[in-house]
Design an enzyme around this catalytic site. Structure first.
Site, PDB file in Angstrom:
ATOM      1  N   HIS A  84     -14.059  35.747  24.693  1.00 36.66           N
ATOM      2  CA  HIS A  84     -14.449  34.966  25.873  1.00 36.66           C
ATOM      3  C   HIS A  84     -15.916  35.085  26.242  1.00 36.66           C
ATOM      4  CE1 HIS A  84     -10.325  33.879  27.268  1.00 36.66           C
ATOM      5  NE2 HIS A  84     -10.014  34.985  26.625  1.00 36.66           N
ATOM      6  N   LYS A 127     -17.791  30.225  41.800  1.00 36.04           N
ATOM      7  CA  LYS A 127     -17.480  31.014  40.615  1.00 36.04           C
ATOM      8  C   LYS A 127     -17.994  32.424  40.853  1.00 36.04           C
ATOM      9  CE  LYS A 127     -19.936  27.832  38.248  1.00 36.04           C
ATOM     10  NZ  LYS A 127     -19.143  27.345  37.120  1.00 36.04           N
ATOM     11  N   ARG A 128     -17.598  33.357  39.980  1.00 35.56           N
ATOM     12  CA  ARG A 128     -18.142  34.702  40.104  1.00 35.56           C
ATOM     13  C   ARG A 128     -19.668  34.656  40.152  1.00 35.56           C
ATOM     14  NH1 ARG A 128     -14.598  39.244  40.063  1.00 35.56           N
ATOM     15  NH2 ARG A 128     -16.532  40.406  39.944  1.00 35.56           N
ATOM     16  N   LYS A 170     -24.878  32.684  35.366  1.00 32.35           N
ATOM     17  CA  LYS A 170     -24.342  31.457  35.982  1.00 32.35           C
ATOM     18  C   LYS A 170     -25.364  30.789  36.910  1.00 32.35           C
ATOM     19  CE  LYS A 170     -19.549  33.180  35.877  1.00 32.35           C
ATOM     20  NZ  LYS A 170     -18.772  32.182  35.108  1.00 32.35           N
ATOM     21  N   THR A 185     -13.941  26.707  33.285  1.00 30.35           N
ATOM     22  CA  THR A 185     -12.705  25.952  33.464  1.00 30.35           C
ATOM     23  C   THR A 185     -12.702  25.221  34.810  1.00 30.35           C
ATOM     24  OG1 THR A 185     -11.737  28.074  34.083  1.00 30.35           O
ATOM     25  CG2 THR A 185     -11.148  27.198  31.932  1.00 30.35           C
ATOM     26  N   LYS A 194     -11.559  21.288  36.427  1.00 36.54           N
ATOM     27  CA  LYS A 194     -10.777  21.045  37.647  1.00 36.54           C
ATOM     28  C   LYS A 194     -11.480  20.036  38.559  1.00 36.54           C
ATOM     29  CE  LYS A 194      -9.104  25.730  37.114  1.00 36.54           C
ATOM     30  NZ  LYS A 194      -9.315  27.156  37.453  1.00 36.54           N
TER      31      LYS A 194
HETATM   32  C1  Z15 Z   1     -14.137  36.087  32.117  1.00 38.57           C
HETATM   33  O1  Z15 Z   1     -13.566  35.507  33.187  1.00 38.57           O
HETATM   34  C2  Z15 Z   1     -14.715  35.323  31.123  1.00 38.57           C
HETATM   35  C3  Z15 Z   1     -15.298  35.950  30.059  1.00 38.57           C
HETATM   36  C4  Z15 Z   1     -15.305  37.325  29.971  1.00 38.57           C
HETATM   37  O2  Z15 Z   1     -15.884  37.939  28.937  1.00 38.57           O
HETATM   38  C5  Z15 Z   1     -14.711  38.083  30.972  1.00 38.57           C
HETATM   39 CL1  Z15 Z   1     -14.708  39.781  30.854  1.00 38.57          CL
HETATM   40  C6  Z15 Z   1     -14.126  37.481  32.033  1.00 38.57           C
HETATM   41  C7  Z15 Z   1     -14.644  33.835  31.258  1.00 38.57           C
HETATM   42  C8  Z15 Z   1     -15.852  33.089  30.725  1.00 38.57           C
HETATM   43  O3  Z15 Z   1     -17.015  33.558  31.348  1.00 38.57           O
HETATM   44  C9  Z15 Z   1     -15.666  31.607  30.991  1.00 38.57           C
HETATM   45  O4  Z15 Z   1     -16.723  30.864  30.439  1.00 38.57           O
HETATM   46  C10 Z15 Z   1     -14.353  31.123  30.392  1.00 38.57           C
HETATM   47  O5  Z15 Z   1     -14.085  29.800  30.774  1.00 38.57           O
HETATM   48  C11 Z15 Z   1     -13.216  32.001  30.839  1.00 38.57           C
HETATM   49  O6  Z15 Z   1     -13.485  33.362  30.575  1.00 38.57           O
HETATM   50  C12 Z15 Z   1     -11.913  31.645  30.154  1.00 38.57           C
HETATM   51  O7  Z15 Z   1     -12.078  31.591  28.766  1.00 38.57           O
END
Ligand code: Z15
Length: 839
Positions: free
Chosen positions: A377, A572-573, A578, A683, A687
Site C-alpha cells: 500500500h 484524509k489523514r 498529502k 479511495t 467516493k
Molecule cells: C494506509 O491507509 C495506506 C497505506 C499505508 O502504507 C498505510 Cl500503513 C496505511 C493507504 C494509502 O496511503 C492509500 O493511497 C490507499 O488508497 C489505501 O492505503 C488503500 O490501499
C-alpha cells in the site's frame, strides 16, 4: 445423498426455526420483545439509545439466520476459501448498512414509527466501529461488503481492540489533543463472543533445534517456555447486499491463560498476579494510530504475532476438518496479507508445517508460497516496516531462526542466478545490516507469497521499478500485478446519499438492487446530462446535501455555513505527502488576493467554503502544526468582514466514517493533491466522484484512472508528474534556488505567516522551514500550477450548467471503482475461489 438429522426430532426443530423477518408486524414484535427481555425495559423508560439497541438486536437476529445458513453451506460444500488478514477494519456504523443490504429499511422505519421513534434518529445513536486509521482500514471494510455481496466465501481476520482510533479534540490554540475511544462502553450488538473458540499463543521462550540420529541439526525445532496468552474469537456478521450470504469477520481478543497467576498469588504477590493478567490483556487494548508513518515497538509486534498465530491456527483447524492431506492446503485456502502487518504468518505457517506437521523444508515452503498473497500500500521508504533483529529474537526466537533459514535458501538461489553479484545479495537480503540489524518485512512478504500487487496502476508500476525492482528481476514480472482499489457503492452512495440513489433508480427505471451490484450501469445516466430537468434535480440534491452538512455543523459545532458557496473539501489523514499544507497556503493566497481587491472586483468572485478534516498521528509534529495553522487561519479569515462572505474555512474535528458520509455528498470539489508518486491509490477520490463531486488533484494514484474513465475535461489536474519528482528533489538538494526567486507567490504567503498574520509568529517556523529548506514534497514546484488550477475551478463553476454536466458525467463513469470489481479480480486472478449461492 441426504445426511442424517443430527439431533432429536427433525420436525420439532424445523417447525420452530426462525426465518428472516420480512413484514412490519413481525419486525414490531421482534423489536418489542427485545425491549422487554434483552434490554429489560418498558415503553416508559425507553430512550432513543434504547430504541437503537432494540432495533440492532432485532436486525442481528435476522443477520444470524443468514449467517448460520452461510456457514453451514460453506462447511458442507467445502469450497476453497479466502481469508483477508488486516490489522484494521474501519467499519463505521452497522445498522443502516445492514438494513439496506437486507432490504429491510422501509419496514423497520414503519415499525419504529408506529412505536414512537424516527428511524433516522435511531441510526444516529450508533457509535462508529473505528478499528482503523484511514484508507487501508476502510478498504478492508469495503472488501468485506463486496465479498458478501458477490457471494464469495471470504472471511476477515483482525483484532478486537478495546480502543479504536483516538478521538480528536482541538484546543482553543488549535492543537490536536487525543482522547481514548472506548467504543465498547455501550454494549456492542454486532459481535458474538465465541468463548469456545480460543487458541494459545506463545511469546518469548527458547527454540532448540531438533537433532537427527547423527547429532546434526535439522530444519525442525522445539519452541518452549516463555509466556502463553489466550486468543478468544469475537465474530462480526457481514451481510451481503441483496443476497442471503452473510460472511464473518473474526476479531481476536487477548486474555491471560489463567484468570491470574496462581503461583504469584500463593506467594502473596497479589499485585504481581494481577499485573501479569493485565499484560496479556494489553495486547489487544489499543489500535496503533500511525498511518504510513513510523510504527510502534514491542507491543505492536506482539499484536501482529498474536493475531497471525490465532488466525492461522483457526484456518488450519477448519482445513483439517475437511480431512484432506496437508499438501492440498493451498487448494482450499488463500490468505491475503493486507500490507506487511501480517507477514509473520509466513514464518508461522513454516513453523507449523516443519515443527508440528514434520514436513521437509521444501514441501513446507511449497505450501506457504502457494497460500499467501501480498498487497503493498505504499512505496514511501519511511513507511516500510522493519523490525529489529534483537527484538524478534527475544519475542519470537523460533520465527527468527526460520527467517534466517528462508534468507539463506533465498540468497543461495539469488547467487545461483547472479553469480558473484555481492551488491545484489546485500540489497535483497531479508536482513538489513546496521545497528541493530533489521528484518525487511516487505521482502519477506514478497518472497513468501504467490503474488504481489499494488493498489492502482501507477503504484503497481512503482512497486516493480523501485522497492521490489530486484525481486522482479529475480522472480519474473508475472508474479507482480495490480488490483486498483474500489469502494462499496452501497455505503458510499445508497446509504450516504439516499436522494441521489433514488434519482438514479427512477431515471434508469431499475431497482437499485440492480445497479448497486453492477455499477457500470451508471453509464446510462450519460445522456441525461443533456436533459435540463434532470440536471435541475441533480443540482437540487447536491444543494440539499450541502444543507444537510451545514445543519450538521450548526448542531454539532454551532457554526453557520454559507450553503450558496462552492464547497471545497480535503478530508484524509494529515501527512506531509498529502500536502494539506499546500491547500492551506493556497487558502491564504486567496485571502490575501481578496484583501487586495476593490469592492467591484470582489463582486465577481465566486464564494467558497473550504473544509478540512483529518487526524494526525499523535507523534507527528509537523502534521499537528499543519492542523494548528489551519485552525488559526480559519479564526482570522472567518472573522474578516471584508472577505468572509467570499471565503470561509472550517476544520471539522474528529474525522470519522460517519462524518465522511455527510461531507462527501455535499462536496462540489474535493482535493487529492499528493506529490506525484506518493499516494498509492486514494479511495476517497472515488467516493467524491461517485457522488457527483469534481476532482482537483495531481497526476497520482487512482486520480489517473478516474481521469481515464471520466475524461480529462471533467477533472482539474495540476503539478509535476512522477518521472520529474526525482530530478526536482535532486535539484533541491544540490542546486537550491531561494524560494523568493523560484516561487514569489508562495514566498509571500510564507512570509505573511512568519510575520504573524495568523498569530503565533514563531510557532509555524518548523512547518514553513520544511518548504524553505529541502521541500521534499515539492510545494514550491507545484504552487503556481496549483493556484492556476484553483482559478480554473472558479471559472468552471461560474457556468453552472456546464458544471452540473461535468458532475453527472463524472458520476456516470465511476463503474470501474466499485469494490465489487476489485474483489472479483482478487477472487479470479489471485485466490481462485468461486461464488457460493446460499439458497
Ligand atoms: C494506509 O491507509 C495506506 C497505506 C499505508 O502504507 C498505510 Cl500503513 C496505511 C493507504 C494509502 O496511503 C492509500 O493511497 C490507499 O488508497 C489505501 O492505503 C488503500 O490501499
Amino acid at each position: 445423498g441426504k445426511e442424517k438429522w443430527p439431533r432429536g426430532d427433525e420436525k420439532a426443530w424445523k417447525d420452530n426455526m426462525r426465518d428472516v423477518d420480512k413484514d412490519v408486524p413481525a419486525i414490531t414484535k421482534s423489536f418489542v420483545s427485545h425491549v422487554q427481555t434483552s434490554l429489560a425495559r418498558q415503553p416508559y423508560n425507553l430512550d432513543t439509545l434504547g430504541a437503537y439497541q432494540a432495533a440492532a438486536l432485532s436486525v442481528r437476529d435476522n443477520l444470524l439466520v443468514n449467517w448460520n445458513e452461510t456457514a453451514l453451506q460453506y462447511t458442507r460444500r467445502a469450497p476453497k476459501r479466502a481469508y483477508y488478514l488486516s490489522l484494521e477494519f474501519l467499519m463505521g456504523r452497522t445498522l443502516d448498512n445492514a438494513l439496506l443490504n437486507l432490504d429491510l429499511k422501509q419496514p423497520y422505519a414503519q415499525a419504529t414509527q408506529k412505536l414512537g421513534f424516527n428511524i433516522e434518529d435511531i441510526l444516529e445513536k450508533e457509535r462508529d466501529a473505528a478499528l482503523g486509521n484511514g484508507g487501508l482500514g476502510r478498504l478492508a471494510a469495503c472488501y468485506l461488503d463486496s465479498s458478501a455481496s458477490q457471494e464469495l466465501p471470504v472471511w476477515g481476520y483482525g483484532l478486537r481492540y478495546k480502543y479504536g482510533i483516538f478521538q480528536q479534540l482541538i484546543s482553543p490554540e488549535g492543537n490536536q489533543l487525543e482522547a481514548p475511544d472506548p467504543w465498547l462502553d455501550n454494549q456492542n450488538p454486532w459481535e458474538l463472543p465465541r468463548l469456545d473458540v480460543a487458541y494459545e499463543v506463545r511469546f518469548y521462550g527458547n527454540a532448540e533445534r531438533v537433532r537427527d540420529e547423527n547429532g546434526n541439526t535439522t530444519d525442525r525445532a522445539q519452541w518452549t517456555g516463555g509466556q502463553e496468552v489466550l486468543a478468544v474469537a469475537y465474530d462480526v456478521m457481514i451481510p451481503g447486499s441483496y443476497t442471503r450470504t452473510t460472511n464473518n469477520l473474526r476479531l481476536w481478543e487477548s486474555k491471560p491463560k489463567r484468570g491470574f497467576d496462581l503461583n504469584s498469588f500463593n506467594a502473596g504477590n497479589y499485585e504481581g498476579a494481577v499485573e501479569s493478567s493485565n499484560s496479556a490483556a494489553a495486547i489487544t487494548s489499543v489500535l496503533y494510530p500511525n498511518d504510513s508513518t513510523g510504527f510502534g515497538k514491542e507491543l505492536r509486534l506482539k499484536q501482529q504475532y498474536f493475531w497471525t498465530a490465532a488466525s492461522l491456527a483457526d484456518i488450519l483447524r477448519r482445513f483439517k476438518n475437511i480431512g484432506k492431506p496437508i499438501q492440498e492446503f493451498p487448494d482450499y485456502v488463500a490468505v491475503q496479507l493486507n500490507d506487511t502487518h501480517p507477514t509473520l504468518a509466513i514464518p508461522e505457517l513454516m513453523r507449523i508445517l516443519l515443527d508440528d506437521e514434520e514436513l521437509p523444508w521444501d514441501a513446507a515452503w511449497q505450501i506457504v508460497t502457494n497460500t499467501f498473497f501480498y498487497t503493498n500500500h505504499t512505496v514511501l521508504p519511511e513507511a516500510l516496516e522493519k523490525w529489529p533483529v534483537p527484538l524478534m529474537e527475544h519475542l519470537l526466537p523460533r520465527h527468527m531462526q526460520i527467517i534466517y533459514d528462508i534468507n539463506l535458501f533465498f540468497l543461495q538461489s539469488v547467487e545461483k542466478k547472479f553469480p558473484g553479484d555481492r551488491d545484489r545479495l546485500g540489497r535483497m537480503s531479508l536482513i538489513e545490516e546496521g545497528f541493530p540489524k533489521q528484518v525487511r518485512m516487505a521482502f519477506l512478504a514478497c518472497i513468501g507469497s504467490r503474488k504481489v500487487n499494488g493498489v492502482a496502476e501507477l503504484h503497481s508500476e512503482l512497486v516493480k521499478t523501485t522497492i521490489l525492482k530486484d525481486f522482479v528481476e529475480f522472480e519474473g514480472v508475472s508474479k507482480f500485478g495490480n488490483v486498483t482499489n474500489g469502494i462499496t457503492p452501497r455505503r458510499w452512495l445508497d446509504q450516504c446519499n439516499p436522494e441521489l440513489s433514488a434519482l438514479i433508480s427512477s431515471t434508469l427505471k431499475v431497482d437499485k438492487s440492480v445497479w448497486l451490484k453492477d455499477l457500470y450501469q451508471l453509464e446510462k445516466l450519460l445522456p441525461y446530462a443533456e436533459d435540463a430537468a434532470f440536471r435541475e434535480k441533480w443540482a437540487a440534491i447536491k444543494q440539499r446535501n450541502k444543507e444537510r452538512l451545514a445543519h450538521h455543523v450548526e448542531t454539532t459545532l454551532g457554526l453557520t455555513i454559507n450553503t450558496h458557496a462552492m464547497f471545497d473539501v480535503q478530508i484524509k489523514r494529515l501527512h506531509e505527502y498529502k500536502r494539506q499544507t499546500l491547500n492551506i497556503l493556497g487558502v491564504i493566497h486567496r485571502y490575501l488576493t481578496l484583501k487586495n481587491m476593490s469592492k467591484e472586483e470582489r463582486e465577481k468572485v465566486n464564494p467558497r467554503v473550504v473544509f478540512f478534516a483529518g487526524k494526525a498521528a499523535p507523534a507527528y509534529y509537523i502534521a499537528k502544526l499543519t492542523i494548528r495553522l489551519i485552525v488559526n487561519v480559519a479564526r482570522i479569515i472567518n472573522a474578516d468582514a471584508d472577505t468572509k462572505d467570499l471565503l470561509s474555512l472550517y476544520f471539522l474535528p474528529d474525522y470519522s466514517v460517519s462524518l465522511a458520509e455527510v461531507l462527501i455528498p455535499a462536496s462540489d470539489i474535493s482535493q487529492h493533491i499528493s506529490t506525484a508518486g506518493t499516494e498509492a491509490s486514494g479511495t476517497s477520490n472515488m467516493k467524491f466522484c461517485l457522488n457527483g463531486g469534481l476532482l482537483l488533484g495531481t497526476v497520482d494514484g487512482a486520480n489517473i484512472e478516474i481521469a481515464e474513465e471520466v475524461g480529462e475535461s471533467n477533472v482539474f489536474f495540476f503539478g509535476h508528474l512522477t518521472p520529474a519528482v526525482e530530478d526536482l528533489r535532486y535539484q533541491h538538494t544540490y542546486h537550491p534556488v531561494p524560494i523568493e526567486e523560484k516561487c514569489p507567490a508562495l514566498a509571500h504567503v510564507l512570509n505573511q505567516v512568519s510575520a504573524g498574520l495568523f498569530g503565533d509568529a514563531e510557532v509555524y517556523e518548523p512547518l514553513l522551514n520544511t518548504i524553505r529548506q529541502g521541500d521534499h514534497y515539492l510545494l514550491s514546484d507545484d504552487f503556481d500550477s496549483y493556484i492556476a488550477a484553483l482559478a480554473m475551478v472558479d471559472e468552471a463553476y461560474l457556468d453552472r450548467t456546464e458544471w452540473v454536466k461535468k458532475s453527472i458525467r463524472t458520476s456516470a463513469k465511476m463503474g470501474k471503482f466499485s469494490s465489487d470489481r476489485a474483489i472479483n479480480e482478487y477472487a479470479e486472478s489471485y485466490w481462485n475461489i468461486e461464488a457460493q449461492h446460499i439458497s
